[in-house]
Design a protein around this motif. Structure first.
Motif, PDB file in Angstrom:
ATOM      1  N   ILE A 186     -25.817  -8.504 -15.626  1.00  0.00           N
ATOM      2  CA  ILE A 186     -24.909  -7.727 -14.786  1.00  0.00           C
ATOM      3  C   ILE A 186     -25.664  -6.642 -14.028  1.00  0.00           C
ATOM      4  CG2 ILE A 186     -22.984  -6.088 -14.840  1.00  0.00           C
ATOM      5  CD1 ILE A 186     -21.705  -7.836 -16.938  1.00  0.00           C
ATOM      6  N   LYS A 187     -25.362  -6.565 -12.725  1.00  0.00           N
ATOM      7  CA  LYS A 187     -26.012  -5.619 -11.827  1.00  0.00           C
ATOM      8  C   LYS A 187     -25.079  -4.417 -11.626  1.00  0.00           C
ATOM      9  CE  LYS A 187     -28.327  -7.660  -8.526  1.00  0.00           C
ATOM     10  NZ  LYS A 187     -28.586  -8.349  -7.234  1.00  0.00           N
ATOM     11  N   ILE A 188     -25.628  -3.217 -11.820  1.00  0.00           N
ATOM     12  CA  ILE A 188     -24.837  -1.993 -11.683  1.00  0.00           C
ATOM     13  C   ILE A 188     -25.404  -1.126 -10.560  1.00  0.00           C
ATOM     14  CG2 ILE A 188     -24.143   0.163 -12.826  1.00  0.00           C
ATOM     15  CD1 ILE A 188     -24.063  -1.334 -15.451  1.00  0.00           C
ATOM     16  N   LEU A 189     -24.527  -0.655  -9.699  1.00  0.00           N
ATOM     17  CA  LEU A 189     -24.918   0.253  -8.627  1.00  0.00           C
ATOM     18  C   LEU A 189     -24.605   1.688  -9.052  1.00  0.00           C
ATOM     19  CD1 LEU A 189     -25.771   1.069  -5.746  1.00  0.00           C
ATOM     20  CD2 LEU A 189     -23.467   0.439  -4.978  1.00  0.00           C
ATOM     21  N   VAL A 190     -25.641   2.543  -9.087  1.00  0.00           N
ATOM     22  CA  VAL A 190     -25.478   3.950  -9.444  1.00  0.00           C
ATOM     23  C   VAL A 190     -25.587   4.787  -8.168  1.00  0.00           C
ATOM     24  CG1 VAL A 190     -26.415   5.882 -10.775  1.00  0.00           C
ATOM     25  CG2 VAL A 190     -26.452   3.577 -11.747  1.00  0.00           C
ATOM     26  N   VAL A 191     -24.532   5.532  -7.845  1.00  0.00           N
ATOM     27  CA  VAL A 191     -24.483   6.310  -6.606  1.00  0.00           C
ATOM     28  C   VAL A 191     -24.353   7.798  -6.935  1.00  0.00           C
ATOM     29  CG1 VAL A 191     -23.359   6.565  -4.373  1.00  0.00           C
ATOM     30  CG2 VAL A 191     -23.227   4.363  -5.582  1.00  0.00           C
ATOM     31  N   ASP A 192     -25.405   8.559  -6.611  1.00  0.00           N
ATOM     32  CA  ASP A 192     -25.398  10.003  -6.862  1.00  0.00           C
ATOM     33  C   ASP A 192     -26.455  10.630  -5.968  1.00  0.00           C
ATOM     34  OD1 ASP A 192     -25.805  12.656  -8.138  1.00  0.00           O
ATOM     35  OD2 ASP A 192     -24.548  11.830  -9.731  1.00  0.00           O
ATOM     36  N   ASP A 193     -26.158  11.787  -5.394  1.00  0.00           N
ATOM     37  CA  ASP A 193     -27.138  12.415  -4.499  1.00  0.00           C
ATOM     38  C   ASP A 193     -28.236  13.147  -5.265  1.00  0.00           C
ATOM     39  OD1 ASP A 193     -25.119  14.221  -5.276  1.00  0.00           O
ATOM     40  OD2 ASP A 193     -25.630  15.589  -3.645  1.00  0.00           O
ATOM     41  N   GLU A 199     -29.723   1.643  -6.872  1.00  0.00           N
ATOM     42  CA  GLU A 199     -29.405   3.054  -6.647  1.00  0.00           C
ATOM     43  C   GLU A 199     -29.039   3.324  -5.192  1.00  0.00           C
ATOM     44  OE1 GLU A 199     -32.248   5.945  -8.067  1.00  0.00           O
ATOM     45  OE2 GLU A 199     -33.007   4.539  -9.569  1.00  0.00           O
ATOM     46  N   ALA A 200     -28.243   4.377  -4.999  1.00  0.00           N
ATOM     47  CA  ALA A 200     -27.947   4.884  -3.653  1.00  0.00           C
ATOM     48  C   ALA A 200     -27.790   6.395  -3.756  1.00  0.00           C
ATOM     49  CB  ALA A 200     -26.673   4.254  -3.108  1.00  0.00           C
ATOM     50  N   GLY A 201     -28.305   7.111  -2.738  1.00  0.00           N
ATOM     51  CA  GLY A 201     -28.312   8.566  -2.786  1.00  0.00           C
ATOM     52  C   GLY A 201     -27.173   9.235  -2.035  1.00  0.00           C
ATOM     53  N   ASP A 202     -26.404   8.443  -1.283  1.00  0.00           N
ATOM     54  CA  ASP A 202     -25.228   8.992  -0.609  1.00  0.00           C
ATOM     55  C   ASP A 202     -24.222   7.875  -0.363  1.00  0.00           C
ATOM     56  OD1 ASP A 202     -25.567   7.773   2.134  1.00  0.00           O
ATOM     57  OD2 ASP A 202     -27.389   8.985   2.109  1.00  0.00           O
ATOM     58  N   ALA A 247     -24.623   3.802  -0.206  1.00  0.00           N
ATOM     59  CA  ALA A 247     -23.941   3.028  -1.251  1.00  0.00           C
ATOM     60  C   ALA A 247     -23.234   1.805  -0.664  1.00  0.00           C
ATOM     61  CB  ALA A 247     -22.931   3.910  -1.980  1.00  0.00           C
ATOM     62  N   LEU A 248     -22.539   2.005   0.462  1.00  0.00           N
ATOM     63  CA  LEU A 248     -21.836   0.884   1.089  1.00  0.00           C
ATOM     64  C   LEU A 248     -22.812  -0.174   1.588  1.00  0.00           C
ATOM     65  CD1 LEU A 248     -18.958   2.676   3.054  1.00  0.00           C
ATOM     66  CD2 LEU A 248     -18.794   1.365   0.922  1.00  0.00           C
ATOM     67  N   ASP A 249     -23.947   0.274   2.144  1.00  0.00           N
ATOM     68  CA  ASP A 249     -24.963  -0.684   2.606  1.00  0.00           C
ATOM     69  C   ASP A 249     -25.464  -1.535   1.448  1.00  0.00           C
ATOM     70  OD1 ASP A 249     -24.794   0.185   5.204  1.00  0.00           O
ATOM     71  OD2 ASP A 249     -26.504   1.566   5.055  1.00  0.00           O
ATOM     72  N   VAL A 250     -25.787  -0.881   0.325  1.00  0.00           N
ATOM     73  CA  VAL A 250     -26.277  -1.614  -0.851  1.00  0.00           C
ATOM     74  C   VAL A 250     -25.198  -2.559  -1.373  1.00  0.00           C
ATOM     75  CG1 VAL A 250     -27.085  -1.394  -3.241  1.00  0.00           C
ATOM     76  CG2 VAL A 250     -27.871   0.241  -1.506  1.00  0.00           C
ATOM     77  N   PHE A 251     -23.959  -2.071  -1.402  1.00  0.00           N
ATOM     78  CA  PHE A 251     -22.850  -2.891  -1.896  1.00  0.00           C
ATOM     79  C   PHE A 251     -22.658  -4.154  -1.047  1.00  0.00           C
ATOM     80  CE2 PHE A 251     -18.286  -3.963  -1.626  1.00  0.00           C
ATOM     81  CZ  PHE A 251     -18.096  -4.383  -2.936  1.00  0.00           C
ATOM     82  N   VAL A 295     -15.892   6.225  -0.311  1.00  0.00           N
ATOM     83  CA  VAL A 295     -16.627   5.021  -0.714  1.00  0.00           C
ATOM     84  C   VAL A 295     -15.710   4.087  -1.498  1.00  0.00           C
ATOM     85  CG1 VAL A 295     -18.540   4.121  -2.095  1.00  0.00           C
ATOM     86  CG2 VAL A 295     -18.857   6.214  -0.761  1.00  0.00           C
ATOM     87  N   CYS A 296     -14.970   4.659  -2.442  1.00  0.00           N
ATOM     88  CA  CYS A 296     -14.042   3.870  -3.259  1.00  0.00           C
ATOM     89  C   CYS A 296     -13.001   3.187  -2.373  1.00  0.00           C
ATOM     90  CB  CYS A 296     -13.367   4.772  -4.285  1.00  0.00           C
ATOM     91  SG  CYS A 296     -12.198   3.905  -5.360  1.00  0.00           S
ATOM     92  N   ARG A 297     -12.468   3.935  -1.420  1.00  0.00           N
ATOM     93  CA  ARG A 297     -11.443   3.394  -0.522  1.00  0.00           C
ATOM     94  C   ARG A 297     -11.981   2.200   0.262  1.00  0.00           C
ATOM     95  NH1 ARG A 297     -10.330   7.895   1.773  1.00  0.00           N
ATOM     96  NH2 ARG A 297      -8.682   8.571   0.381  1.00  0.00           N
ATOM     97  N   GLU A 298     -13.213   2.322   0.752  1.00  0.00           N
ATOM     98  CA  GLU A 298     -13.811   1.230   1.528  1.00  0.00           C
ATOM     99  C   GLU A 298     -14.092   0.007   0.654  1.00  0.00           C
ATOM    100  OE1 GLU A 298     -14.310   0.973   4.875  1.00  0.00           O
ATOM    101  OE2 GLU A 298     -13.078   2.791   4.819  1.00  0.00           O
ATOM    102  N   ILE A 299     -14.617   0.243  -0.540  1.00  0.00           N
ATOM    103  CA  ILE A 299     -14.945  -0.859  -1.448  1.00  0.00           C
ATOM    104  C   ILE A 299     -13.686  -1.600  -1.877  1.00  0.00           C
ATOM    105  CG2 ILE A 299     -15.760  -1.386  -3.795  1.00  0.00           C
ATOM    106  CD1 ILE A 299     -17.982   0.697  -3.294  1.00  0.00           C
TER     107      ILE A 299
END
Length: 229
Positions: A6-13, A34-37, A41-45, A68-72
């Motif tokens: 399982i792949k997990i995306l961690v998003v935090d600045d 990882e994503a820093g903003d 995050a959306l690009d990685v997703f 981000v949540c709304r878009e996902i």
């Protein structure tokens, strides 16, 4: 163990926070991106459609966690854990409305985070194979994570699915809000009971006429009971 794939995306600045979370998740056998903003995050997703879970900070530059949540949620029902420094009940209710599955307040224990990740993935991965629950024209396929009403599929969020499953597996039993929170959210949640009421309201709406099967027990909680014809 299925978790290893399982792949997990961690998003935090905060890079320090990302590294801390990443180290613990990788030690538990997960693959971590990882994503820093929010924009990143959306690009990685979008570039990784096989992401199995997202850990998302609320306060970030460019685009905050809510956006981000709304878009996902427009594209996916991937489980989302929100990291928040705020203890604001209003924020948590807002997040659940948007489709957030879990809340963890900073500062937190990385071991607790990993435990929550494992619990959420177990609940949302359909590991309870070949199990169907049905009553009054509602049918739940727990393995495929599908709900049908009179044979027609109904689109439910993860939390709504888990809530309906819990109700139907406890037909005729009066369930307190505390018991529902502990079983559906899988940990002691110290927020307001309105969290449940919000989900029940949305679930009833999606069930249409069959929403009346979920009866309110005033001052206590709810009971799922199929109306006698």
């Amino acid at each position: 163990m299925f978790m290893e794939h399982i792949k997990i995306l961690v998003v935090d600045d905060e890079s320090r926070m990302r590294k801390l979370v990443r180290d613990f998740l990788e030690r538990a056998g997960f693959q971590v991106l990882e994503a820093g903003d929010g924009m990143d995050a959306l690009d990685v997703f979008y570039d990784n459609q096989d992401i199995g879970l997202i850990i998302l900070d609320v306060m970030m530059p460019k685009m905050d966690g809510w956006e981000v949540c709304r878009e996902i949620r427009k594209e996916s029902k991937v489980p989302i854990i929100m990291l928040t420094a705020r203890g604001e009940e209003r924020d948590e209710l807002n997040g659940f409305e948007l489709g957030v599955d879990e809340y963890i307040s900073k500062p937190f224990s990385p071991k607790i985070l990993v435990a929550r990740v494992n619990a959420l993935l177990r609940r949302t991965s359909g590991l309870a194979m070949d199990q169907t629950v049905s009553a009054g024209g509602i049918e739940i396929d727990k393995a495929a994570h599908i709900v049908k009403i009179d044979g027609n599929p109904v689109d439910l969020s993860f939390k709504e699915f888990e809530l309906l499953t819990y109700f139907m597996e406890n037909q005729g039993i009066a369930l307190s809000r505390e018991k529902i929170l502990n079983n559906v959210w899988n940990y002691d949640y110290f927020g307001d009971a309105r969290t449940i009421d919000t989900h029940v309201k949305k679930l009833r709406n999606k069930l249409g006429d069959k929403g009346e099967y979920i009866r309110t027990i005033w001052g206590m909680g709810y009971k799922f009971e199929v109306a006698k014809s």
